[in-house]
Design an enzyme around this catalytic site. Sequence first.
Site, short mmCIF file in Angstrom:
data_model
loop_
_atom_site.label_atom_id
_atom_site.label_comp_id
_atom_site.label_asym_id
_atom_site.label_seq_id
_atom_site.Cartn_x
_atom_site.Cartn_y
_atom_site.Cartn_z
NE ARG A 37 -4.39 -1.37 1.78
CZ ARG A 37 -5.39 -1.55 2.62
NH1 ARG A 37 -5.25 -1.23 3.90
NH2 ARG A 37 -6.54 -2.03 2.22
CE LYS A 71 -10.75 -4.21 8.31
NZ LYS A 71 -10.16 -3.25 7.37
N GLY A 86 -5.82 -5.48 2.16
CA GLY A 86 -4.47 -5.43 2.73
C GLY A 86 -3.95 -6.82 3.07
N GLY A 101 -12.71 -3.82 1.41
CA GLY A 101 -14.09 -3.33 1.50
C GLY A 101 -14.41 -2.42 0.32
P1 ADP Z 1 -8.49 -7.87 3.98
O1 ADP Z 1 -7.48 -7.08 4.79
O2 ADP Z 1 -7.86 -8.65 2.90
O3 ADP Z 1 -9.63 -7.01 3.52
P2 ADP Z 1 -9.79 -8.79 6.43
O4 ADP Z 1 -9.12 -7.68 7.14
O5 ADP Z 1 -11.28 -8.78 6.34
O6 ADP Z 1 -9.15 -8.97 4.96
O7 ADP Z 1 -9.43 -10.20 7.14
C1 ADP Z 1 -8.11 -10.65 7.32
C2 ADP Z 1 -7.95 -11.33 8.65
O8 ADP Z 1 -8.92 -12.37 8.77
C3 ADP Z 1 -6.60 -12.01 8.83
O9 ADP Z 1 -5.91 -11.35 9.87
C4 ADP Z 1 -6.95 -13.46 9.18
O10 ADP Z 1 -6.14 -13.99 10.21
C5 ADP Z 1 -8.37 -13.33 9.66
N1 ADP Z 1 -9.14 -14.59 9.56
C6 ADP Z 1 -9.47 -15.29 8.46
N2 ADP Z 1 -10.13 -16.42 8.78
C7 ADP Z 1 -10.25 -16.44 10.13
C8 ADP Z 1 -10.83 -17.34 11.08
N3 ADP Z 1 -11.44 -18.47 10.68
N4 ADP Z 1 -10.75 -17.01 12.38
C9 ADP Z 1 -10.15 -15.88 12.79
N5 ADP Z 1 -9.56 -14.99 11.95
C10 ADP Z 1 -9.62 -15.27 10.64
C1 3PG Z 2 -8.71 -1.50 4.85
O1 3PG Z 2 -7.72 -2.02 5.38
O2 3PG Z 2 -9.66 -2.20 4.40
C2 3PG Z 2 -8.75 -0.01 4.66
O3 3PG Z 2 -7.57 0.60 5.08
C3 3PG Z 2 -9.96 0.58 5.35
O4 3PG Z 2 -9.86 0.34 6.72
P1 3PG Z 2 -11.19 0.39 7.64
O5 3PG Z 2 -12.00 -0.84 7.29
O6 3PG Z 2 -10.68 0.39 9.06
O7 3PG Z 2 -11.93 1.65 7.29
MG MG Z 3 -7.41 -6.42 6.78
#
Ligand code: ADP
Ligand code: 3PG
Ligand code: MG
Length: 404
Positions: free
Chosen positions: A45, A206, A359, A382
């Site tokens: 990023r 998330k 990310g 998101g």
């Molecule tokens: P991104 O950053 O790609 O948008 P998210 O932030 O939504 O993705 O999710 C990433 C996190 O989800 C990682 O830190 C991973 O460890 C966690 N994760 C995925 N599957 C599980 C699970 N079954 N239990 C707990 N954490 C999980």
């Molecule tokens: C992300 O990691 O998805 C972006 O930086 C947005 O973060 P946020 O979901 O905390 O707004």
């Molecule tokens: Mg994330």
Amino acid sequence: MSSNLAYMQGVKSLKDIDVSGKRVLIRVDFNVPVDSHANITDDRRIRAALATINYCIDHNACSITLVSHFGSPKGAFDEKYSLKSISKRVERLLQKKVEFISDFENSKNEIAQCSLERVFLLENIRFHEGEKQNDAELSKKLASICDIYVNDAFGTAHRKHASTYGITEFVQTKVAGFLMMKEIEAFSKALLTPTRPIALVVGGSKISSKITLLKEVLQKVDKLIIGGAMSNTFLKALGYDMQDSLYEEDYVHTALDVLNASREYGVKIYLPVDLVITDSVENPVDVRVVPAQDVLEGFKAVDIGPATVKLFSEAIGMSNTIIWNGPMGIYEIDKFSKGTFKIANAIADCYAYTIVGGGDTADAVDRASEAENFSFISTGGGASLELLEGKILPGFSNLDRIKE
Ligand code: ADP
Ligand code: 3PG
Ligand code: MG
């Protein structure tokens, strides 16, 4: 489909304006993944914002102020979420001195001075309560330290916050950075005239902010493949006891809505049929593969199992456009990374247009050594889901336009 993309393609970008002698404020997304020792595990990023920052330097902007959030602090200083450590990496990648500003209100006069070629990085903007509230006062204060506003924070473009949206009310010239334009171009390629079937693969943790988008997104895709903690909430909705797994009780109803809507729209949904479960995430002693219905008492589901990998891979292999956001398990821990890495392999092997976003998901793809084998790696998680949903992202909606 996706007239939102056509609208966003029509915003002015940095190349349409003259930054020479001007104070430029760039909203970037330096919300990078870090490990438990606060090491940056993927600086994509930051690297993705370099083109915009360098362009401003090369075209003689008189000062450049970088603004970002990092994590989700509660509107007050919290060392864990300080951007200070990130500042060093920015400096290294930019090969230029970056002045860290811990309190921009105190340093306003210094920043506002036009002193050629100074680059500032403000402390985490989410330490200000007004950021997430899109507060007008904070927006005005930010606007007062620049002549030009550039939004290059694609990862945060779906948030209507002071630094991503509110500020545009108070700055005369507001444009998109190169990353924002590149992202829109890649998604337009996938979505304006999509080659079907389109598969959306979602996972990650998330849940609350993403699950609510899925119902809308269903109208745009042919298959929805769900893993990670996101799928725990769906499995719970099917009546399975998920024991100590991460899921969102408050969103079990939303999961049911999505399942019902999928029947209405004729979208195929794929959920895990087996799971990797553990007695502990930090000190795993007992790790097993069980049917999704049989998570043991006191255990947590932390990855998809091998039968699920096979099921998901076959569904992925029969798709011509694949969009992926959210790891299939706790990929940061070797023992629980297999499902995510195998899905990365499966998508990378497809003869399809493939976009991976987020990310953590981009980090996982790197760790799986598959980064080169995707059509596009988006910095937005998101944000890319909201694009897919058909929204004009707030980070674009108030920028100057090429033709009015
Ligand atoms: P991104 O950053 O790609 O948008 P998210 O932030 O939504 O993705 O999710 C990433 C996190 O989800 C990682 O830190 C991973 O460890 C966690 N994760 C995925 N599957 C599980 C699970 N079954 N239990 C707990 N954490 C999980
Ligand atoms: C992300 O990691 O998805 C972006 O930086 C947005 O973060 P946020 O979901 O905390 O707004
Ligand atoms: Mg994330």
